[in-house]
Scaffold this motif. Sequence first.
Motif, short mmCIF file in Angstrom:
data_model
loop_
_atom_site.label_atom_id
_atom_site.label_comp_id
_atom_site.label_asym_id
_atom_site.label_seq_id
_atom_site.Cartn_x
_atom_site.Cartn_y
_atom_site.Cartn_z
N ASP A 93 9.54 -0.26 -30.38
CA ASP A 93 9.07 1.54 -30.67
C ASP A 93 9.81 2.05 -29.43
O ASP A 93 10.00 3.90 -29.74
N LEU A 94 10.72 1.47 -28.48
CA LEU A 94 11.33 2.35 -28.06
C LEU A 94 12.74 3.22 -28.53
O LEU A 94 13.07 3.02 -29.91
N THR A 95 12.74 4.17 -28.11
CA THR A 95 13.40 5.50 -28.88
C THR A 95 14.83 5.51 -28.21
O THR A 95 14.68 5.47 -26.63
N ILE A 96 15.56 5.60 -28.66
CA ILE A 96 17.18 6.05 -27.69
C ILE A 96 17.45 7.40 -26.65
O ILE A 96 17.38 7.27 -25.69
N THR A 97 16.69 8.25 -27.30
CA THR A 97 16.62 9.10 -26.04
C THR A 97 15.86 9.31 -24.83
O THR A 97 16.36 9.75 -23.96
N MET A 98 14.84 8.46 -25.30
CA MET A 98 13.61 8.03 -23.97
C MET A 98 13.85 7.70 -22.93
O MET A 98 14.27 7.25 -21.90
N VAL A 99 15.02 6.32 -23.52
CA VAL A 99 15.86 5.37 -22.64
C VAL A 99 16.61 6.19 -22.16
O VAL A 99 16.89 5.58 -20.95
N ILE A 100 17.79 6.39 -22.67
CA ILE A 100 18.30 7.55 -21.73
C ILE A 100 17.80 8.33 -21.01
O ILE A 100 17.78 8.44 -19.71
N ILE A 101 16.96 9.24 -21.12
CA ILE A 101 15.82 10.24 -20.23
C ILE A 101 15.44 9.31 -19.14
O ILE A 101 15.66 9.82 -17.75
N VAL A 102 14.56 8.27 -19.65
CA VAL A 102 14.47 7.09 -18.51
C VAL A 102 15.32 6.51 -17.32
O VAL A 102 15.20 6.90 -15.78
N ALA A 103 16.21 5.88 -18.17
CA ALA A 103 17.32 5.27 -17.17
C ALA A 103 18.14 6.52 -16.21
O ALA A 103 18.56 6.47 -15.69
N THR A 104 18.46 7.74 -16.78
CA THR A 104 18.94 9.02 -16.30
C THR A 104 17.81 9.33 -14.86
O THR A 104 18.37 9.56 -14.21
N ILE A 105 16.68 9.73 -15.39
CA ILE A 105 16.10 10.05 -13.84
C ILE A 105 15.50 9.28 -12.65
O ILE A 105 16.10 8.81 -11.49
N GLY A 106 15.75 7.95 -13.80
CA GLY A 106 15.88 6.45 -12.34
C GLY A 106 17.48 6.52 -11.77
O GLY A 106 16.69 6.29 -10.45
N SER A 107 18.04 6.72 -12.23
CA SER A 107 19.49 6.62 -11.09
C SER A 107 19.88 7.34 -10.01
O SER A 107 19.48 7.78 -9.53
N VAL A 108 18.92 8.89 -11.16
CA VAL A 108 19.14 10.12 -10.15
C VAL A 108 18.30 9.71 -9.16
O VAL A 108 18.96 10.65 -7.93
N VAL A 109 17.61 9.54 -9.19
CA VAL A 109 16.61 8.80 -8.04
C VAL A 109 17.15 7.76 -7.20
O VAL A 109 16.75 8.57 -5.47
N GLY A 110 17.58 7.22 -7.69
CA GLY A 110 18.12 6.20 -6.52
C GLY A 110 19.70 7.12 -5.80
O GLY A 110 19.59 7.26 -4.67
N ALA A 111 20.56 7.86 -6.60
CA ALA A 111 21.07 8.53 -5.40
C ALA A 111 20.99 9.49 -4.98
O ALA A 111 21.51 9.93 -4.09
N VAL A 112 19.68 9.75 -4.91
CA VAL A 112 19.24 11.34 -4.41
C VAL A 112 19.06 10.08 -2.57
O VAL A 112 18.75 10.45 -1.31
N LEU A 113 18.43 9.11 -3.06
CA LEU A 113 17.73 8.86 -2.10
C LEU A 113 19.08 8.03 -1.20
O LEU A 113 18.82 7.77 0.22
N LEU A 114 20.25 7.58 -1.66
CA LEU A 114 21.61 7.77 -1.31
C LEU A 114 21.68 9.00 -0.45
O LEU A 114 22.59 8.42 0.99
N TYR A 115 21.57 9.57 -1.25
CA TYR A 115 22.53 10.98 0.01
C TYR A 115 21.25 11.48 1.11
O TYR A 115 22.15 11.42 2.14
N GLY A 116 19.88 10.94 0.67
CA GLY A 116 20.08 10.85 1.98
C GLY A 116 19.71 10.16 3.07
O GLY A 116 19.90 10.75 4.87
N VAL A 117 20.25 9.12 3.05
CA VAL A 117 20.98 7.79 3.84
C VAL A 117 22.04 8.91 4.27
O VAL A 117 22.53 8.30 5.56
#
Length: 203
Positions: free
Chosen positions: A47-71
Amino acid sequence: MESWIIQIMEQFGYWGIFFLIALENLFPPIPSEVILTFGGFVTTTSDLTITMVIIVATIGSVVGAVLLYGVGRLLDVQRLEKIIDRYGHILRLTKEDIHKADAWFDKYGMWTVLFCRMIPLIRSLISIPAGMSNMNFPLFLLFTTIGTLIWNTILVNVGAAVGASWKDIVAYMDVFSNVIYAVLAILGILVIVWYVKKRKERA
Protein backbone atom coordinates in the motif's frame (compact mmCIF):
# COMPACT_ATOMS: atom_id res chain seq x y z
CA MET A 1 23.47 -5.18 5.73
CA GLU A 2 21.18 -5.31 2.70
CA SER A 3 18.97 -8.01 4.26
CA TRP A 4 18.72 -5.97 7.48
CA ILE A 5 17.66 -2.87 5.53
CA ILE A 6 14.99 -4.82 3.65
CA GLN A 7 13.70 -6.37 6.86
CA ILE A 8 13.37 -2.98 8.57
CA MET A 9 11.50 -1.52 5.61
CA GLU A 10 9.16 -4.48 5.25
CA GLN A 11 8.36 -4.46 8.96
CA PHE A 12 7.97 -0.73 9.61
CA GLY A 13 7.05 0.72 6.20
CA TYR A 14 7.30 4.52 6.05
CA TRP A 15 8.79 4.74 9.56
CA GLY A 16 11.44 2.22 8.56
CA ILE A 17 12.34 4.28 5.49
CA PHE A 18 12.54 7.46 7.58
CA PHE A 19 14.78 5.80 10.17
CA LEU A 20 17.12 4.19 7.63
CA ILE A 21 17.55 7.31 5.51
CA ALA A 22 18.22 9.49 8.56
CA LEU A 23 20.75 6.90 9.75
CA GLU A 24 22.32 6.72 6.29
CA ASN A 25 23.12 10.43 6.49
CA LEU A 26 24.85 9.97 9.84
CA PHE A 27 26.56 6.71 8.82
CA PRO A 28 27.41 6.98 5.07
CA PRO A 29 28.37 3.28 4.59
CA ILE A 30 24.65 2.48 4.77
CA PRO A 31 23.69 2.62 1.06
CA SER A 32 20.82 4.97 0.26
CA GLU A 33 20.68 3.30 -3.17
CA VAL A 34 19.38 0.09 -1.57
CA ILE A 35 16.88 1.92 0.63
CA LEU A 36 15.45 4.07 -2.15
CA THR A 37 15.32 1.56 -5.00
CA PHE A 38 13.85 -1.14 -2.75
CA GLY A 39 11.41 1.47 -1.43
CA GLY A 40 10.33 2.10 -5.02
CA PHE A 41 9.90 -1.63 -5.62
CA VAL A 42 7.82 -2.02 -2.44
CA THR A 43 5.31 0.50 -3.82
CA THR A 44 4.44 -2.09 -6.50
CA THR A 45 3.71 -4.85 -3.96
CA SER A 46 2.14 -2.98 -1.00
CA ASP A 47 0.00 0.00 0.00
CA LEU A 48 3.03 2.29 0.07
CA THR A 49 2.95 5.02 -2.58
CA ILE A 50 5.81 6.52 -4.57
CA THR A 51 4.91 10.04 -3.45
CA MET A 52 4.90 9.18 0.25
CA VAL A 53 8.10 7.15 0.02
CA ILE A 54 9.83 10.14 -1.59
CA ILE A 55 8.44 12.56 1.00
CA VAL A 56 9.34 10.38 3.99
CA ALA A 57 12.81 9.64 2.60
CA THR A 58 13.43 13.34 1.97
CA ILE A 59 12.35 14.32 5.49
CA GLY A 60 14.57 11.62 7.01
CA SER A 61 17.51 12.67 4.87
CA VAL A 62 17.13 16.35 5.76
CA VAL A 63 16.89 15.51 9.47
CA GLY A 64 20.18 13.60 9.23
CA ALA A 65 21.78 16.44 7.26
CA VAL A 66 20.71 19.02 9.84
CA LEU A 67 22.28 16.94 12.63
CA LEU A 68 25.59 16.84 10.74
CA TYR A 69 25.30 20.56 10.05
CA GLY A 70 25.09 21.01 13.82
CA VAL A 71 28.25 18.95 14.24
CA GLY A 72 29.95 21.25 11.75
CA ARG A 73 28.84 24.32 13.73
CA LEU A 74 30.59 22.87 16.78
CA LEU A 75 33.78 22.68 14.70
CA ASP A 76 33.69 26.28 13.47
CA VAL A 77 36.62 28.27 12.11
CA GLN A 78 37.57 29.63 15.53
CA ARG A 79 37.99 26.12 16.94
CA LEU A 80 39.91 25.06 13.84
CA GLU A 81 42.27 27.99 14.36
CA LYS A 82 43.03 26.70 17.86
CA ILE A 83 43.78 23.27 16.40
CA ILE A 84 46.04 24.89 13.78
CA ASP A 85 47.85 26.83 16.50
CA ARG A 86 48.63 23.58 18.26
CA TYR A 87 49.07 21.09 15.42
CA GLY A 88 49.47 23.23 12.30
CA HIS A 89 53.20 22.55 12.01
CA ILE A 90 52.45 18.83 11.92
CA LEU A 91 49.48 19.07 9.55
CA ARG A 92 51.31 21.58 7.35
CA LEU A 93 48.33 23.92 7.60
CA THR A 94 48.09 27.60 8.40
CA LYS A 95 45.22 29.85 9.48
CA GLU A 96 45.37 31.38 6.01
CA ASP A 97 44.55 27.99 4.49
CA ILE A 98 41.51 27.68 6.76
CA HIS A 99 40.30 31.18 5.91
CA LYS A 100 40.68 30.56 2.17
CA ALA A 101 38.65 27.35 2.40
CA ASP A 102 36.03 29.13 4.50
CA ALA A 103 35.81 32.03 2.02
CA TRP A 104 35.43 29.60 -0.88
CA PHE A 105 32.55 27.82 0.84
CA ASP A 106 30.92 31.15 1.70
CA LYS A 107 30.95 32.01 -2.02
CA TYR A 108 29.98 28.66 -3.56
CA GLY A 109 28.56 26.77 -0.58
CA MET A 110 24.91 26.62 -1.59
CA TRP A 111 25.66 25.19 -5.06
CA THR A 112 28.19 22.80 -3.56
CA VAL A 113 25.56 21.52 -1.13
CA LEU A 114 22.99 21.18 -3.92
CA PHE A 115 25.15 19.08 -6.24
CA CYS A 116 26.92 17.10 -3.52
CA ARG A 117 23.57 15.90 -2.20
CA MET A 118 23.38 13.83 -5.38
CA ILE A 119 26.82 12.19 -5.07
CA PRO A 120 27.29 8.97 -3.06
CA LEU A 121 29.20 9.31 0.24
CA ILE A 122 29.75 13.06 -0.18
CA ARG A 123 25.98 13.65 -0.02
CA SER A 124 26.10 12.97 3.72
CA LEU A 125 29.46 14.49 4.63
CA ILE A 126 28.91 17.82 2.84
CA SER A 127 26.71 18.98 5.73
CA ILE A 128 29.74 19.18 8.05
CA PRO A 129 31.76 21.81 6.12
CA ALA A 130 28.50 23.70 5.56
CA GLY A 131 28.10 23.95 9.32
CA MET A 132 31.78 24.71 9.88
CA SER A 133 31.58 27.70 7.53
CA ASN A 134 28.41 28.93 9.28
CA MET A 135 26.48 28.71 6.03
CA ASN A 136 23.14 30.49 6.27
CA PHE A 137 20.88 27.82 7.75
CA PRO A 138 17.70 28.57 5.73
CA LEU A 139 19.80 28.43 2.52
CA PHE A 140 21.44 25.21 3.67
CA LEU A 141 18.02 23.73 4.41
CA LEU A 142 16.62 24.84 1.04
CA PHE A 143 19.46 23.54 -1.14
CA THR A 144 19.83 20.37 0.90
CA THR A 145 16.13 19.65 0.45
CA ILE A 146 16.21 20.34 -3.29
CA GLY A 147 19.25 18.14 -3.92
CA THR A 148 17.89 15.39 -1.69
CA LEU A 149 14.47 15.52 -3.35
CA ILE A 150 16.01 15.11 -6.81
CA TRP A 151 18.16 12.15 -5.70
CA ASN A 152 15.28 10.44 -3.90
CA THR A 153 12.78 11.02 -6.70
CA ILE A 154 15.08 9.46 -9.32
CA LEU A 155 15.97 6.35 -7.33
CA VAL A 156 12.49 5.66 -5.96
CA ASN A 157 10.93 5.99 -9.41
CA VAL A 158 13.63 3.79 -10.96
CA GLY A 159 13.00 1.16 -8.26
CA ALA A 160 9.27 1.26 -8.98
CA ALA A 161 9.83 1.08 -12.74
CA VAL A 162 12.12 -1.96 -12.70
CA GLY A 163 10.14 -3.78 -10.01
CA ALA A 164 11.69 -7.06 -8.92
CA SER A 165 14.87 -6.20 -10.84
CA TRP A 166 15.68 -3.40 -8.39
CA LYS A 167 18.88 -5.20 -7.33
CA ASP A 168 20.24 -4.72 -10.85
CA ILE A 169 19.97 -0.97 -10.36
CA VAL A 170 21.80 -1.25 -7.04
CA ALA A 171 24.60 -3.13 -8.83
CA TYR A 172 24.89 -0.34 -11.41
CA MET A 173 24.88 2.24 -8.62
CA ASP A 174 27.71 0.35 -6.90
CA VAL A 175 29.77 0.72 -10.06
CA PHE A 176 28.88 4.41 -10.22
CA SER A 177 29.85 4.84 -6.56
CA ASN A 178 33.19 3.11 -7.10
CA VAL A 179 33.93 5.44 -10.01
CA ILE A 180 33.10 8.42 -7.81
CA TYR A 181 35.38 7.12 -5.04
CA ALA A 182 38.22 6.63 -7.53
CA VAL A 183 37.78 10.15 -8.91
CA LEU A 184 37.74 11.58 -5.39
CA ALA A 185 40.91 9.68 -4.50
CA ILE A 186 42.66 11.03 -7.61
CA LEU A 187 41.48 14.57 -6.88
CA GLY A 188 42.63 14.20 -3.29
CA ILE A 189 46.10 13.18 -4.45
CA LEU A 190 46.25 16.07 -6.92
CA VAL A 191 45.23 18.54 -4.21
CA ILE A 192 47.94 17.20 -1.88
CA VAL A 193 50.56 17.46 -4.65
CA TRP A 194 49.44 21.00 -5.47
CA TYR A 195 49.49 21.99 -1.80
CA VAL A 196 52.98 20.57 -1.21
CA LYS A 197 54.23 22.36 -4.32
CA LYS A 198 52.77 25.68 -3.15
CA ARG A 199 54.33 25.22 0.29
CA LYS A 200 57.75 24.64 -1.30
CA GLU A 201 57.32 27.76 -3.45
CA ARG A 202 56.52 29.81 -0.36
CA ALA A 203 59.56 28.42 1.44
